[in-house]
Motif scaffolding. Sequence first.
Motif, PDB file in Angstrom:
ATOM      1  N   ARG A  95       4.288  -7.445 -21.393  1.00  0.00           N
ATOM      2  CA  ARG A  95       4.643  -6.405 -20.408  1.00  0.00           C
ATOM      3  C   ARG A  95       6.112  -6.477 -19.983  1.00  0.00           C
ATOM      4  NH1 ARG A  95       2.004  -8.743 -14.730  1.00  0.00           N
ATOM      5  NH2 ARG A  95       2.395 -10.913 -15.257  1.00  0.00           N
ATOM      6  N   PHE A 115      -2.370   0.419 -24.444  1.00  0.00           N
ATOM      7  CA  PHE A 115      -1.255  -0.132 -23.660  1.00  0.00           C
ATOM      8  C   PHE A 115      -0.342   0.975 -23.201  1.00  0.00           C
ATOM      9  CE2 PHE A 115       2.419  -0.074 -26.601  1.00  0.00           C
ATOM     10  CZ  PHE A 115       1.781   0.273 -27.787  1.00  0.00           C
ATOM     11  N   SER A 125       5.553  -3.542 -22.881  1.00  0.00           N
ATOM     12  CA  SER A 125       4.289  -2.874 -23.221  1.00  0.00           C
ATOM     13  C   SER A 125       3.162  -3.551 -22.451  1.00  0.00           C
ATOM     14  CB  SER A 125       4.028  -2.968 -24.729  1.00  0.00           C
ATOM     15  OG  SER A 125       5.072  -2.326 -25.436  1.00  0.00           O
ATOM     16  N   TRP A 126       2.525  -2.802 -21.601  1.00  0.00           N
ATOM     17  CA  TRP A 126       1.541  -3.368 -20.671  1.00  0.00           C
ATOM     18  C   TRP A 126       0.131  -3.107 -21.206  1.00  0.00           C
ATOM     19  CZ3 TRP A 126       3.029  -4.960 -15.366  1.00  0.00           C
ATOM     20  CH2 TRP A 126       1.954  -5.448 -14.646  1.00  0.00           C
ATOM     21  N   GLY A 127      -0.559  -4.154 -21.619  1.00  0.00           N
ATOM     22  CA  GLY A 127      -1.932  -4.016 -22.109  1.00  0.00           C
ATOM     23  C   GLY A 127      -2.830  -3.573 -20.971  1.00  0.00           C
ATOM     24  N   VAL A 179      -2.358 -10.346 -26.672  1.00  0.00           N
ATOM     25  CA  VAL A 179      -1.874  -9.593 -25.504  1.00  0.00           C
ATOM     26  C   VAL A 179      -1.415 -10.580 -24.431  1.00  0.00           C
ATOM     27  CG1 VAL A 179      -2.378  -7.740 -23.889  1.00  0.00           C
ATOM     28  CG2 VAL A 179      -3.606  -7.853 -26.065  1.00  0.00           C
TER      29      VAL A 179
END
Length: 451
Positions: free
Chosen positions: A47, A170, A153-155, A22
Amino acid sequence: MKKIRESARDLKIVRECDVLVVGAGPAGIGAAVTAARAGADTVLIERYGHLGGMATGGLVILLPHMSSGGQRQEIMGNCQEWVDRLDRIGGAVHPSRRELGSSDPAVIEKWRHYFSFVVNDRVRQSVYLDPELLKCVLNDMVEEAGVNLYLHSWGCRALTEGNRVIGVAFESKEGRQAILGRVTIDTTGDGDIIASSGAGYEGSMDSELRSAQLALVFRLGNVDFRAFCAFQDSNPDKWEETKKKIFALGKFRLAPFPTNRNDVMWVNNWVPGRSCLSVEDLTWTEVNVRKIMREVRDILAAETPGFEKGFILDTASQLGTRGSRRLKGMYRYTMNDVKNGTEFDDAIALLPSLRKTDENLFQIPYRTLVPQNVEGLLAAGRCFSSDGPANNLTNLIPHCVAFGEAAGLGAVLANEAGVSVRDVDVQALQRRLTAQGAVLPDRVKAAKALA
Ligand SMILES: Cc1cc2nc3c(=O)[nH]c(=O)nc-3n(C[C@H](O)[C@H](O)[C@H](O)COP(=O)(O)OP(=O)(O)OC[C@H]3O[C@@H](n4cnc5c(N)ncnc54)[C@H](O)[C@@H]3O)c2cc1C
């Protein structure tokens, strides 16, 4: 404070993999590429829309201190592969291998204006790189290694079962989803996954440290770096006066540095007293450095040869965050280790110091990547387990790539042997790191030869 309760919901599991990384900065690239090359089904979540973290989006375009002043280069492996690939497309400037360690006045003269290239009158391997070309190089490396990439894609948080991290939730344009991994590696820089994993972390940082300061880096185009160097040499007092005027603008330090091109310079800055975990502080920094940036350009153009026709080329798409949450790991690397040059049987990286005063190379143990009590999780990059002052000296880009490689391989070895990440066969890890180009302490190599 008023609160509202979010309703619970089921998340779609979009993928299950061996190694889930990540954050695709220097550490994340090191981890994901290494794990995938070792045969693991690997996912990398980022992200933003590009790879490289601070090294590209943050416009931090200097890979410093890859050697310590001798002819040997200590930081090799994945980070050197970046440089080799950039060299092939004209994206990097650095001393040649033959120039490393040189004290020849002609060679020193060639490089002395490049920050960190000459230390204690010896040439070091440091590299200025083109951030846009590095984004392309990293895309190639990740694709060729077979990493499954999720951009934008934001963990958000660790998914856990008991004391084991089993993946992450996410957020993306598709909503909130989940990816499961046998081992998850937090390479978000800020320890975003560590924070919700149950593994402890520390976040305090002495405000005087470099790592405690934010930045919005920008670049000036249509400048003449060589003319600026000549001015600095012949008019040091005048340059000092200009610097004071620039610092007075926002009451923080800003300084122009070279790039891989003579007609572009990057302006680094150090904004104190703001936290990279506070949205208010992040917003303040974005807005206020941009205000000052225009005045900086005007002062430089009016007073400094080389900047007369300079214009603001770009600002970093990622705010500069140098230090943040740090894992509470099985070992906490401290300033005592820095001072004493502590040797570790489980060393996974050998780092030249960025200070003139340290004679020792720093050895970083594998245990700094491993949480104390949580399973299925590793941390690499600037969030590795360390005290603030030691972290300040050991979180450069080449360092973080090296930590990432060790975490990627550590995850693979744990999965292969069916053991916890804390029980990985460290000698096997060191052997495989060395086989892929890493330079480890001589003692580690000698011990292996005897084994
Ligand atoms: C202004 C400035 C100047 C610096 N100067 C130098 C220098 O000259 N040379 C040098 O070597 N080092 C320098 N450093 C330090 C160096 O850039 C960092 O320590 C290093 O980049 C850390 O690497 P990392 O991979 O741990 O984290 P980062 O580079 O921060 O990368 C983290 C990655 O994770 C992504 N991410 C973060 N959170 C999430 C999330 N929740 N979900 C998904 N993705 C996420 C980020 O977008 C990013 O891609 C500087 C730093 C700054 C800020």
